[in-house]
Design an enzyme around this catalytic site. Structure first.
Site, PDB file in Angstrom:
ATOM      1  N   ASP A 135      24.444  38.445  -2.165  1.00  0.00           N
ATOM      2  CA  ASP A 135      24.142  37.063  -2.518  1.00  0.00           C
ATOM      3  C   ASP A 135      24.516  36.762  -3.973  1.00  0.00           C
ATOM      4  OD1 ASP A 135      22.204  38.774  -3.501  1.00  0.00           O
ATOM      5  OD2 ASP A 135      20.583  37.935  -2.291  1.00  0.00           O
ATOM      6  N   ASP A 142      11.899  36.607   7.359  1.00  0.00           N
ATOM      7  CA  ASP A 142      10.481  36.522   7.003  1.00  0.00           C
ATOM      8  C   ASP A 142      10.121  35.214   6.309  1.00  0.00           C
ATOM      9  OD1 ASP A 142      12.137  37.403   4.948  1.00  0.00           O
ATOM     10  OD2 ASP A 142      10.519  38.402   3.873  1.00  0.00           O
ATOM     11  N   ASP A 178      22.037  41.239  14.560  1.00  0.00           N
ATOM     12  CA  ASP A 178      22.752  42.518  14.612  1.00  0.00           C
ATOM     13  C   ASP A 178      21.870  43.643  15.157  1.00  0.00           C
ATOM     14  OD1 ASP A 178      25.050  41.425  13.649  1.00  0.00           O
ATOM     15  OD2 ASP A 178      25.030  42.434  11.708  1.00  0.00           O
ATOM     16  N   ASP A 223      16.280  34.369   5.335  1.00  0.00           N
ATOM     17  CA  ASP A 223      15.923  35.675   5.880  1.00  0.00           C
ATOM     18  C   ASP A 223      14.836  35.493   6.929  1.00  0.00           C
ATOM     19  OD1 ASP A 223      17.754  37.062   4.389  1.00  0.00           O
ATOM     20  OD2 ASP A 223      16.337  37.660   2.819  1.00  0.00           O
TER      21      ASP A 223
END
Length: 551
Positions: free
Chosen positions: A278, A181, A122, A179
């Site tokens: 989540d 990272d 995004d 994610d």
């Protein structure tokens, strides 16, 4: 002025009046006299009694951990036809770490005809978009993995919106989510997917999620990252192991886990009703009749926020989001969800965990008034004050820290850091952990109130990432600039100032009346709050001096 700032101004006026009255007319030391006074003391101790209930639930998890850990969940066997898995990588302007996670996802050990990677980019930065898209095309050509770059022109729903929009673009039966990272190990899918099946290869239909353990890439980098690592080790290794084994429910932590497609659909799909989308989906899956599972032996290492600003941004989102969850689902948990009384009590504790920050902050603001008016247990003898006010939280922190440091062995196995010396060093993390949590208290308090009183559909502010691995650069190597994350609402800073001023005033008063016990704890909390606020400026000054010396 904003409503929050008006509230803080009103609190300062009321506090000043109460402080002046108590210090002028009350004398430290008298014992409670009469049932009315005792009743008043009990009522004013309500925040601390609630804190003790939270600590009691936490100790149950940690004391009973060893019984549950002795029988870890066992995977089943995959069916003859391997199910299709879609790996989803939501990201937003992740120039520093995008290529690393995409490469790791495409290196997962799974049949290529049953593996799909969706890069949910995004990004609003054009250079980042171009670079990520080009890398997706390159890695797809090199590995043969169906790696798709998916970009939305708007960020409606933020991360939840991206996951939901991409869900309907694939027919995959399972979704592994990471994610940007994180770096999943190559055998991640080979070890998680079998948990959705029994030993005969038949699907376990009511299992919605398999959540893996968070590992660390940079836990030794700084005071900040080592404190966070202890919290992650405690929360995942101890709490999630117990919750998974006893109540059959752990919340998906947004990454390093696998979802069953049918469970997402049955729960109503991803939505951005809360900043912790989540956990919000996990609770709806619980209401839909699904279980979730934690497997601590599967570890996916990740980057811990390495600046105070980034950490504040992350913690604001989490605390605010958990408060929003209560507005969305607490009534259902309390009244309508069919379960046993004991399990309901635990689920209510789980959903209401963010109340601890509100309670601690209120207790610290109330306790000095109790001390000054003689309505605390120290009026009966200092040993009662130490036993009641200091021992429970201190014992909890030390006990949880020691167990987490010793039991989080899978997290550190790949780094060969499970020797006695390494475990002792991990136990020492309880000191920075306590300092960090004490210093963050007013920040969490503001985030909690914002979650309880503010809009549900709040802005999702990502945690900046730097691809940090904790490895020290060679002398003379240019330092990678650290991205900044700022909390926009000035009321957070104003409340910290108010909180600090109250501590300064009480410390001065207690020193004046020779109450060293109360003065010490006032100054300790003040040092943590002020030190955490000053740390970024001191760090920047240190780097500037270091750079000047290098020249």
């Amino acid at each position: 002025m904003k409503r929050a700032q008006i509230g803080i101004a009103a609190a300062m006026i009321l506090w000043s009046a109460a402080f002046g009255f108590i210090t002028q007319y009350a004398a430290i030391g008298p014992k409670p006299d009469g049932w009315q006074t005792v009743a008043l003391a009990i009522v004013l101790h309500a925040p601390f009694l609630a804190i003790l209930s939270f600590l009691a639930f936490g100790l149950i998890e940690r004391f009973d951990y060893f019984r549950i850990a002795a029988r870890p969940p066992r995977p089943g066997n995959l069916p003859a036809r391997v199910p299709k898995v879609c790996v989803q990588l939501p990201m937003f302007n992740e120039d520093a770490v995008a290529e690393r996670i995409i490469a790791a996802a495409c290196a997962l050990q799974w049949p290529r005809d049953a593996l799909e990677v969706q890069v949910l980019d995004d990004s609003t930065d054009e250079a980042t978009r171009v670079r990520v898209r080009a890398f997706c095309e390159q890695i797809a050509a090199e590995t043969g993995v169906d790696c798709r770059w998916i970009h939305r022109t708007d960020r409606q729903g933020y991360k939840a919106g991206a996951l939901e929009a991409a869900r309907i673009m694939t027919d995959a039966r399972y979704f592994a989510i990471f994610d940007a990272d994180f770096i999943p190990p190559p055998d991640f899918l080979a070890r998680t997917i079998p948990h959705f099946y029994d030993i005969t290869g038949r699907s376990i239909p009511d299992l919605a999620v398999v959540q893996a353990q968070w590992g660390h890439l940079n836990d030794t980098e700084s005071f900040l990252t080592c404190a966070q690592a202890l919290w992650v080790d405690d929360h995942h290794t101890l709490q999630k192991t117990w919750r998974s084994g006893v109540i059959g429910f752990v919340n998906f932590t947004g990454t390093a886990g696998v979802w069953r497609r049918e469970a997402i659909a049955a729960a109503g799909g991803w939505r951005a009703a809360s900043l912790v989308e989540d956990c919000e989906l996990s609770i709806r899956a619980l209401f839909a009749g699904y279980r979730t599972r934690f497997v601590g032996s599967i570890v996916a290492p990740a980057e811990l926020p390495n600046t105070i600003a980034a950490y504040r941004s992350q913690q604001k989102r989490w605390t605010q989001g958990w408060a929003q969850l209560q507005r969305l689902h607490m009534k259902t948990l309390l009244l309508r969800y069919p379960t046993s009384l004991a399990r309901r009590a635990y689920l209510l504790y789980f959903a209401g965990i963010s109340w601890q920050w509100f309670l601690w902050t209120m207790w610290i603001l109330i306790l000095p008034f109790l001390i000054a008016s003689g309505l605390w247990l120290g009026a009966l003898g200092m040993e009662y004050a130490v036993a009641a006010y200091v021992f429970p939280p201190l014992f909890f922190a030390l006990f949880a820290g020691m167990i987490a440091a010793n039991e989080a062995r899978p997290t550190y196995a790949l780094q060969s850091r499970n020797g006695l010396g390494s475990r002792l060093l991990r136990m020492a993390r309880v000191v920075p952990y306590m300092i960090l949590n004490t210093g963050m208290m007013p920040h969490h308090f503001c985030a909690f109130l914002e979650g309880m009183l503010g809009p549900l559909h709040a802005e999702f502010v990502r945690t900046p990432k730097t691809a940090s691995t904790g490895i020290t650069s060679a002398p003379g190597t240019p330092k990678t600039p650290r991205p900044k994350a700022k909390v926009k609402d000035a009321s957070y800073l104003w409340f910290e100032l108010f909180f600090s001023v109250t501590l300064i005033a009480w410390a001065a008063y207690f020193i004046h009346v020779n109450q060293s016990f109360a003065a010490f704890w006032s100054l300790w909390i003040l040092a943590c709050v002020a030190g955490l606020r000053a740390a970024p400026a001191l760090h920047a000054a240190f780097l500037a001096k270091d750079s000047a010396n290098a020249r």
